[in-house]
Enzyme design. Structure first.
Site, PDB file in Angstrom:
ATOM      1  NE  ARG A   1      -4.214   1.727   2.235  1.00 27.46           N
ATOM      2  CZ  ARG A   1      -4.362   2.751   3.075  1.00 27.46           C
ATOM      3  NH1 ARG A   1      -3.484   2.975   4.019  1.00 27.46           N
ATOM      4  NH2 ARG A   1      -5.425   3.543   2.972  1.00 27.46           N
TER       5      ARG A   1
ATOM      6  CB  ILE B   1      -5.845   5.528  -0.941  1.00 25.28           C
ATOM      7  CG1 ILE B   1      -5.678   4.005  -1.002  1.00 25.28           C
ATOM      8  CG2 ILE B   1      -5.221   6.066   0.330  1.00 25.28           C
ATOM      9  CD1 ILE B   1      -4.205   3.540  -0.998  1.00 25.28           C
ATOM     10  CB  SER B   2     -10.701   2.687   0.172  1.00 27.23           C
ATOM     11  OG  SER B   2     -11.322   3.127  -1.001  1.00 27.23           O
ATOM     12  CE  LYS B   3     -11.320   2.975   8.169  1.00 25.10           C
ATOM     13  NZ  LYS B   3     -12.123   3.451   9.293  1.00 25.10           N
TER      14      LYS B   3
END
Ligand code: SAH
Length: 297
Positions: free
Chosen positions: A101, A127-129
């Site tokens: 990530r 950016i998503s969790k």
């Protein structure tokens, strides 16, 4: 206060207490409500079988530069935390461990790469969790047409609407045989291209376009997943879903008190028709139409 005290620390922190509007994505994820059959963990898949490692930013800080981090160990810790919160599917846990990530975010925020937080990626997007990525991909892997017992449960094509920085697309590419991901902001599409290049994901195609139209030339899809939420589900998404396929998207719903809120909506397409379920409330960035070629970072 001395000059040194006033200087911003590096790497800078993204404060998750910022207004939700700028964060775009989930701030908290309720305990997952399980949908569909989920594969059983084998002892070797079980994250608790993995060696304990330093947690998140502490582990990154332990490295001299913050760049030469042992990201595999930090990801192991992240996966252990997500498993403790209820994420179960072995293929999804493996995929989250697989994808670095930290390669998808700005170096200034690298110390937060493996925290369960949404982070800015430019163009007012986030950016998503990791927990919401895990949750949504797990839901897809529980689709009627998915295989329960394999590293790649999603057979056939998957369409993602909203590539963003490309992180979730890279995770999907670990669990699906073929992934198409579409993004409407040219700058993000190009950044995602650069981000995924090093991963050499031959089964991932990134497309610049308006995902509200779906992507007909790749369909029908075994799964469709949207990272942006609209007032309703575009009908073309359902049209492009294969029989046995599952669509998951944040969408506006009206609750029992007449309040409109965004929730995860799952639609299964079966030979007998469509089954629609509304899951937990979420907070995603808006689904917009058209392609955006300009705009600021
Ligand atoms: N999955 C992404 C999250 C990106 S945020 C990640 O892992 O980083 C949601 C993205 O949806 C934004 O980049 C936004 O530009 C995009 N988006 C919104 N409406 C869209 C549309 N109609 N077509 C394609 N992308 C869209």
């Amino acid at each position: 206060m001395s000059q040194a005290d006033r200087r911003p620390r590096f790497p800078a922190r993204w404060d998750t207490a910022e207004p939700a509007r700028s964060l775009g994505h989930l701030r908290s994820v309720p305990a997952p409500s399980r949908v569909g059959p989920l594969a059983k963990l084998t002892p070797t898949d079980r994250p608790s079988a993995l060696a304990p490692v330093p947690q998140g930013a502490a582990a990154l800080a332990a490295t001299s530069s913050g760049v030469g981090l042992d990201s595999s160990a930090v990801r192991t810790a992240m996966v252990q935390r997500l498993a403790a919160q209820g994420l179960q599917h072995p293929a999804v846990l493996r995929a989250l461990h697989q994808v670095p990530r930290h390669c998808f975010i700005d170096t200034a925020l690298i110390a937060q790469a493996y925290e369960d937080t949404a982070l800015p990626i430019g163009w007012e997007q986030t950016i998503s969790k990791p927990s919401i990525v895990g949750r949504m991909v797990e839901l897809l892997c529980g689709a009627p047409g998915a295989r329960a017992d394999t590293a790649r449960p999603l057979v056939g094509r998957v369409l993602e609407i909203g590539t963003g920085c490309g992180y979730q697309a890279a995770v999907l590419a670990q669990v699906a045989t073929e992934v198409y991901s579409i993004e409407r902001v040219r700058g993000l599409h190009e950044r995602a291209r650069a981000n995924v290049r090093a991963l050499q994901l031959a089964n991932l195609q990134l497309i610049l376009g308006d995902g509200m139209q779906g992507y007909a030339s790749g369909g029908p899809y075994a799964a469709i997943i949207s990272a942006a939420g609209g007032a309703e589900l575009p009908v073309v998404w359902i049209d492009q879903l294969a029989i046995g396929g599952r669509l998951i998207a944040p969408t506006e719903v009206t609750d029992a008190h007449g309040r409109v809120q965004q929730a995860l909506v799952v639609v299964d397409r079966t030979a007998h028709g469509l089954q629609r379920r509304v899951l937990e409330a979420v907070q995603f960035v808006p689904l917009k139409s058209g392609i955006e070629s300009h705009g600021r970072l």
